[in-house]
Each structure stands twice: as structure tokens, then as C-alpha cells.
Design a protein around this motif. Structure first.
Motif, PDB file in Angstrom:
ATOM      1  N   LEU A 262      13.123  49.575  40.796  1.00  8.48           N
ATOM      2  CA  LEU A 262      14.072  49.602  41.899  1.00  8.48           C
ATOM      3  C   LEU A 262      14.739  48.235  42.075  1.00  8.48           C
ATOM      4  N   SER A 263      13.967  47.147  41.943  1.00  9.56           N
ATOM      5  CA  SER A 263      14.557  45.810  42.090  1.00  9.56           C
ATOM      6  C   SER A 263      15.524  45.510  40.939  1.00  9.56           C
ATOM      7  N   VAL A 264      15.201  45.923  39.722  1.00 12.78           N
ATOM      8  CA  VAL A 264      16.105  45.729  38.585  1.00 12.78           C
ATOM      9  C   VAL A 264      17.393  46.523  38.800  1.00 12.78           C
ATOM     10  N   PHE A 265      17.260  47.750  39.249  1.00 15.26           N
ATOM     11  CA  PHE A 265      18.429  48.589  39.503  1.00 15.26           C
ATOM     12  C   PHE A 265      19.309  47.987  40.600  1.00 15.26           C
ATOM     13  N   THR A 266      18.675  47.486  41.667  1.00 12.70           N
ATOM     14  CA  THR A 266      19.416  46.881  42.776  1.00 12.70           C
ATOM     15  C   THR A 266      20.158  45.629  42.319  1.00 12.70           C
ATOM     16  N   LYS A 267      19.499  44.783  41.528  1.00  7.24           N
ATOM     17  CA  LYS A 267      20.146  43.576  41.007  1.00  7.24           C
ATOM     18  C   LYS A 267      21.339  43.943  40.123  1.00  7.24           C
ATOM     19  N   LYS A 268      21.165  44.949  39.302  1.00  6.25           N
ATOM     20  CA  LYS A 268      22.249  45.391  38.417  1.00  6.25           C
ATOM     21  C   LYS A 268      23.431  45.892  39.240  1.00  6.25           C
ATOM     22  N   GLU A 269      23.178  46.673  40.253  1.00  4.98           N
ATOM     23  CA  GLU A 269      24.239  47.183  41.125  1.00  4.98           C
ATOM     24  C   GLU A 269      24.965  46.048  41.834  1.00  4.98           C
ATOM     25  N   ASN A 270      24.211  45.081  42.340  1.00  4.01           N
ATOM     26  CA  ASN A 270      24.828  43.939  43.023  1.00  4.01           C
ATOM     27  C   ASN A 270      25.699  43.135  42.065  1.00  4.01           C
ATOM     28  N   ASN A 271      25.218  42.918  40.860  1.00  3.42           N
ATOM     29  CA  ASN A 271      26.009  42.186  39.864  1.00  3.42           C
ATOM     30  C   ASN A 271      27.288  42.933  39.511  1.00  3.42           C
ATOM     31  N   GLU A 272      27.197  44.248  39.384  1.00  7.43           N
ATOM     32  CA  GLU A 272      28.389  45.045  39.077  1.00  7.43           C
ATOM     33  C   GLU A 272      29.402  44.979  40.226  1.00  7.43           C
ATOM     34  N   ARG A 273      28.920  45.037  41.452  1.00  9.09           N
ATOM     35  CA  ARG A 273      29.817  44.933  42.611  1.00  9.09           C
ATOM     36  C   ARG A 273      30.484  43.565  42.665  1.00  9.09           C
ATOM     37  N   LYS A 274      29.707  42.520  42.435  1.00 11.19           N
ATOM     38  CA  LYS A 274      30.270  41.166  42.431  1.00 11.19           C
ATOM     39  C   LYS A 274      31.321  41.029  41.333  1.00 11.19           C
ATOM     40  N   PHE A 275      31.020  41.580  40.165  1.00 10.00           N
ATOM     41  CA  PHE A 275      31.967  41.502  39.052  1.00 10.00           C
ATOM     42  C   PHE A 275      33.257  42.258  39.373  1.00 10.00           C
ATOM     43  N   GLU A 276      33.136  43.437  39.944  1.00  6.20           N
ATOM     44  CA  GLU A 276      34.324  44.214  40.330  1.00  6.20           C
ATOM     45  C   GLU A 276      35.133  43.483  41.399  1.00  6.20           C
ATOM     46  N   ALA A 277      34.461  42.875  42.351  1.00  5.02           N
ATOM     47  CA  ALA A 277      35.164  42.107  43.392  1.00  5.02           C
ATOM     48  C   ALA A 277      35.876  40.910  42.770  1.00  5.02           C
ATOM     49  N   PHE A 278      35.229  40.260  41.814  1.00  3.54           N
ATOM     50  CA  PHE A 278      35.832  39.128  41.119  1.00  3.54           C
ATOM     51  C   PHE A 278      37.080  39.566  40.352  1.00  3.54           C
ATOM     52  N   ILE A 279      36.997  40.679  39.665  1.00  8.22           N
ATOM     53  CA  ILE A 279      38.144  41.205  38.902  1.00  8.22           C
ATOM     54  C   ILE A 279      39.284  41.562  39.855  1.00  8.22           C
ATOM     55  N   ASN A 280      38.976  42.218  40.954  1.00  8.62           N
ATOM     56  CA  ASN A 280      40.009  42.573  41.931  1.00  8.62           C
ATOM     57  C   ASN A 280      40.662  41.336  42.528  1.00  8.62           C
ATOM     58  N   LYS A 281      39.854  40.325  42.806  1.00 15.75           N
ATOM     59  CA  LYS A 281      40.389  39.078  43.353  1.00 15.75           C
ATOM     60  C   LYS A 281      41.322  38.419  42.348  1.00 15.75           C
ATOM     61  N   LYS A 282      40.940  38.428  41.090  1.00 16.64           N
ATOM     62  CA  LYS A 282      41.785  37.842  40.041  1.00 16.64           C
ATOM     63  C   LYS A 282      43.112  38.600  39.933  1.00 16.64           C
ATOM     64  N   LYS A 283      43.051  39.926  39.998  1.00 18.80           N
ATOM     65  CA  LYS A 283      44.272  40.731  39.914  1.00 18.80           C
ATOM     66  C   LYS A 283      45.214  40.440  41.078  1.00 18.80           C
ATOM     67  N   GLU A 284      44.630  40.261  42.260  1.00 19.54           N
ATOM     68  CA  GLU A 284      45.446  40.005  43.440  1.00 19.54           C
ATOM     69  C   GLU A 284      45.999  38.583  43.461  1.00 19.54           C
ATOM     70  N   SER A 285      45.259  37.631  42.939  1.00 24.14           N
ATOM     71  CA  SER A 285      45.698  36.234  43.002  1.00 24.14           C
ATOM     72  C   SER A 285      46.627  35.847  41.853  1.00 24.14           C
ATOM     73  N   LEU A 286      46.628  36.585  40.773  1.00 26.63           N
ATOM     74  CA  LEU A 286      47.466  36.232  39.622  1.00 26.63           C
ATOM     75  C   LEU A 286      48.954  36.163  39.968  1.00 26.63           C
ATOM     76  N   PRO A 287      49.522  37.139  40.670  1.00 26.75           N
ATOM     77  CA  PRO A 287      50.945  37.029  41.013  1.00 26.75           C
ATOM     78  C   PRO A 287      51.267  35.796  41.861  1.00 26.75           C
ATOM     79  N   VAL A 288      50.370  35.437  42.765  1.00 25.66           N
ATOM     80  CA  VAL A 288      50.588  34.262  43.615  1.00 25.66           C
ATOM     81  C   VAL A 288      50.556  32.995  42.763  1.00 25.66           C
ATOM     82  N   LYS A 289      49.602  32.928  41.857  1.00 24.48           N
ATOM     83  CA  LYS A 289      49.503  31.763  40.975  1.00 24.48           C
ATOM     84  C   LYS A 289      50.734  31.655  40.075  1.00 24.48           C
TER      85      LYS A 289
END
Length: 170
Positions: free
Chosen positions: A26-53
Motif C-alpha cells: 500500500l505504501s509503494v502504491f501510494t508513493k507511486k500515485e503521488n509521484n505520478e500526480r506530481k509529474f502530471e502537475a509539473f507537465i501541466n505547469k510547463k504547458k501553461e508557462s511555455l507561452p508566457v516564457k
């Protein structure tokens, strides 16, 4: 009594092992889910900030073009023949352009910003140096144009650096 303790351990030990394995999985699964969410948030942030940059880099490239001495001298004509007045007018124009784009430093790399600052200071310094030996504003204009027709223009260097930074982003 010993038999009851051994019998109790026989029941408890598999339950403890099963609980430990379940907790670990359960702890391994939870860590994996959190990492995937962080990665998706990072990708979304990059997509949103690229036009501004990209827009910030475009603005700074335009700044380079606007303070290019050849283009600056065409846009800013001397009012009279006083060299000091014309020098102050040119520098004020460069500073005004710079202040207009000052906030763009939030969106571009530190190296790009340093390149732009160096370019601006180099142009102002060279205009001042040429103004020291000029007698009239019209002569100052000619000497600046002649100098930058022979020497490498700092705006070209800064623009090339900006273009290189944009290629890294895209």
C-alpha cells in the motif's frame, strides 16, 4: 500453557506477516500515485508557462532590435546640434525601453537577462565614449553608425543568445 502460546503465535505470525506485506504494498502504491500526480502537475505547469516564457523572449528580442544603434538613431533624431542633449535623449530612450521590459526577467533565464544587461550597458558606454569626441549631434550619429558598421553589434550577440535559449525551450 506453552501450547496455547505456540498456538497463538501460529495464528498471529501469519497475520502479522500478511499485514506487513499489505502495508508495504500500500505504501509503494501510494508513493507511486503521488509521484505520478506530481509529474502530471509539473507537465501541466510547463504547458501553461511555455507561452508566457516565449512571449517574454519575444519581447526581449524586440528590445534588442529597438536599442540596436542603427535603428535607434533612425527613430530618435537630434533636436538640435548639442551633443550632450542628444546623448541624454539616446540614453533616455534606451532606459525607457529597458524599463518597459523590466518585468520580463521573471520569465527568462538568468543567463539571458545577464546577456541583455551587458548589451544595454555596452551600447550606452560606447555611445558615451563616442560622444566625448563629437562636436555636433549629427557627427555623433555618423560616428556611431560608422563604428557599429565595422564592429560587432552587442544587440546581435544578445539576440543570438536569446534565440538559442528559445530553441532549448521548444
Amino acid at each position: 500453557m506453552e501450547e496455547k502460546i505456540i498456538e497463538g503465535l501460529a495464528y498471529a505470525l501469519p497475520a502479522i506477516v500478511t499485514g506487513g506485506v499489505a502495508y508495504y504494498m500500500l505504501s509503494v502504491f501510494t508513493k507511486k500515485e503521488n509521484n505520478e500526480r506530481k509529474f502530471e502537475a509539473f507537465i501541466n505547469k510547463k504547458k501553461e508557462s511555455l507561452p508566457v516564457k516565449l512571449q517574454a523572449y519575444e519581447r526581449m528580442l524586440l528590445f534588442c532590435e529597438r536599442i540596436n544603434p542603427a535603428k535607434l538613431l533612425v527613430r530618435v533624431s537630434p533636436i538640435g546640434e548639442d551633443v550632450t542633449s542628444y546623448l541624454h535623449l539616446l540614453i533616455a530612450n534606451i532606459e525607457q525601453e529597458f524599463e518597459h521590459n523590466l518585468v520580463q526577467q521573471l520569465y527568462i533565464s538568468d543567463d539571458s537577462w545577464k546577456s541583455i544587461l551587458t548589451m544595454k550597458l555596452a551600447i550606452i558606454s560606447k555611445i558615451r565614449k563616442i560622444a566625448e569626441t563629437s562636436e555636433k549631434a549629427s557627427i555623433l550619429r555618423e560616428e556611431i553608425l560608422v563604428y557599429y558598421s565595422k564592429e560587432e553589434n552587442p544587440t546581435d550577440t544578445a539576440a543570438a543568445f536569446i534565440k538559442q535559449e528559445v530553441r532549448k525551450l521548444i
